[in-house]
Enzyme design. Sequence first.
Site, PDB file in Angstrom:
ATOM      1  N   ASP A  88     -47.249  15.540  76.450  1.00 18.65           N
ATOM      2  CA  ASP A  88     -48.116  16.270  77.364  1.00 18.65           C
ATOM      3  C   ASP A  88     -48.608  15.280  78.428  1.00 18.65           C
ATOM      4  O   ASP A  88     -48.277  14.088  78.368  1.00 18.65           O
ATOM      5  CB  ASP A  88     -49.253  16.959  76.605  1.00 18.65           C
ATOM      6  CG  ASP A  88     -50.236  15.989  75.971  1.00 18.65           C
ATOM      7  OD1 ASP A  88     -49.871  14.821  75.759  1.00 18.65           O
ATOM      8  OD2 ASP A  88     -51.372  16.395  75.675  1.00 18.65           O
ATOM      9  N   SER A 137     -56.015  16.375  79.271  1.00 17.47           N
ATOM     10  CA  SER A 137     -54.867  16.505  78.368  1.00 17.47           C
ATOM     11  C   SER A 137     -53.843  17.500  78.918  1.00 17.47           C
ATOM     12  O   SER A 137     -53.275  17.298  79.972  1.00 17.47           O
ATOM     13  CB  SER A 137     -55.350  16.891  76.975  1.00 17.47           C
ATOM     14  OG  SER A 137     -54.306  16.773  76.031  1.00 17.47           O
TER      15      SER A 137
END
Length: 572
Positions: A331, A179
Site C-alpha cells: 500500500d 496509509s
Amino acid sequence: MKKSLPQVKLLRVAWDHFLKPQFQSSYKESYFLLMDASLKAEVEAWIADDPDPQTAGELQKALDAGDEELLKKYFNGFLQFGTAGLRGPVGPGPSAMNRAVVGRTAAGIAAYMKSHGMKSVVIGQDARHGSAEFTQESASIFSGAGMDVYVLPRPLPTPVLAFATQYLKCDIGIMVTASHNPRQDNGYKVYVGPSADGINYACSQIISPTDQLITDQITLVKSLKSQPRGKEWKIVGEDLITEYVRRTAQLAPRPGDLKIVYTAMHGVGTQTVQRVFNHAGFATLILVDEQCTPDPDFPTVAFPNPEEPGAIDLALKKAQDFGAELVIANDPDADRCAVAIKDPKVGWRMLRGDELGIIFGEWIARTKPSGTFATSIVSSSALGKISANYGINYKEVLTGFKWLAKIENLSFGYEEAIGYAVDSDNVNDKDGISAAIFLAQIAMDLKRDGLTVSDLLDEVWARHGFHGTEQISIRVADLSVITGLLARLRQHPPQEIAGRGVEAIDDLAAPTNGLPPTDGLRIWLAGGIRVIVRPSGTEAKIKCYIEVVTATSGESQKILDEIRQPLKEFLS
C-alpha cells in the site's frame, strides 16, 4: 411605453455598475449578519491563529461569501485523535488535516511528553498532499518545546519510522501518513518507545489510556501562535535506512532467481523494497512503471489499496507479459503487503489476507516453532489450529496492530487486512517490506523442492479443513449510519440472516473473553458460519467478515456465493 435600444443599454450599464453591486453587497451583508454569531467568532479566531495563509484564505473566502453550510463542515469539532492518531481529509478548519490542526496536536503531544519525562521524538512522512508541510510544522513545535527532534531525510515507508523509533531509542515516533486511505486524506500515526501509562509499548502504536491523555493535552492548546517554535532538529542519516535494509534482508538467507512483479501503488515503497531484495541477492524486481513513483493523486487507481477491485490489474498484466511467478504489492506507506499467485486451477489471482497469513504461520511454525502466534478476532481461525498442531502459544486480540504489537515474545502476528509482523524484534508493527522478502524466500524454498505456494496452502487445508473467508465493505457518507445499524441489531436481534438461522450473537462491546470492549457484533449462523460486523477504524465504512469452514474450497465458495448478496442487503 417601448424603450429605444440606447435606453435599454443605459439601464443595463446602470444595473451592472451601480445597482447590482449595491444589491449584492446589501444581500451579502444581510446574510453575514444572519450567520450564527458563535460560528462567526470561532471562524475568525481560527483564521487569526492559522499559520498557513492558504487554509486561512479558504476560510476567509467562505466567511466573506456567507457560506455557513461549508463553514459548519469545516468546524464540526476538532479532528478526533484516537488510537489511529489523526486521520481525515486535507482542508481548512479544525475538522480537517492542516498545519493548524497538526501544530496543535504536536503541541499536545509535547505537553504529554513533558508530563512523562520524555525528551526525544522522530518524525517520518509519506508522499501525500501536505505530508512535508505537516512534518515541518511538527518539527518546529517539538523543537520549540525543547525536545530532541529527528526527522527522516525524505518520504519513506512507515516500517522505517517504526524501526527508527526503536533504533534511535526515541520516546515518541510520529508518521505523517494516511496509509491506504483515499487520495484526499492524510494522517498522523503515533508510536511510544518505552513503557508508559502502565503499558510496555516497545515502540508500538498508542492505545488507551495514552490516546486520551494526549487528547486532553491537545484540548488545552487554545492558541497555536502562542506556542514557542524552534529550528533545531537533526536529519536522520542514511546509515539508519541502510541498517533497516540489512536487517530486513536477513529474512531471506537463501535467495534465488524468482521472477517477481512489484507495485508500490503510487506510494513510497519502491526504493526501499528494491534495496532489500538486492541486498538479499534476489533477482531484480519487475516494476509496474505506472505505479512505482510516489504520486499523491494516485492516478491509476480509484482507491490506493491493493485489496480494492482493479487496484493490481496493471501488476497482473505485467506478470502475464513477463511470465512472472509472483506479484507483490504494497500500500502507499508500505506497511501492508498483498500477493497474487498463478493458481493452477484459475490462473492469476489475489491471495486473501488470511491465506497469506496462513502461509506465513505454517512456514514459521515448521521452521521456528517458538514464541507466540497471534491474530485479530476478525481474521481466520486457522492460525489457532496451526498453533495447536505445532504446540505454539496462541492469542487472539481486537482488530488493529496496536493490539498485536503489545504481545510479549510475538514470533508471528497478522490481521486479515494484509498486515503482517514476521520480524517484530526490529519492527514492532505491521511491515509490508519484511513480509514481501519473507514471502519471496518461502516461494524460493518451495520452488527448490518442486512445490508452489498453492501446494503449501493445500497441505494446511487437508489438515484443518478449507477456511473460506471474505470481507464485505460498504462505504457510507455518514458514520451515524453504522452506529444506527449496530444499535438496531442489539435492540432487535435478527432470527435469521441470508436465509440461515442465527444461533448466537456475541456483543463485542460487552466481551466475556477478557478482551477490551469494542464496537461490533460476532454472529454465528447455522452451519458454523461466523459473521463479524464492525465499523472501520480508519474510514467511513461498515465492515463484515465472514468465515466458512468446509472440507473443500468448492463447498466454501458455494456458501459464500449464496450469502454474499443477502448480507450486503442486510447491512444496507
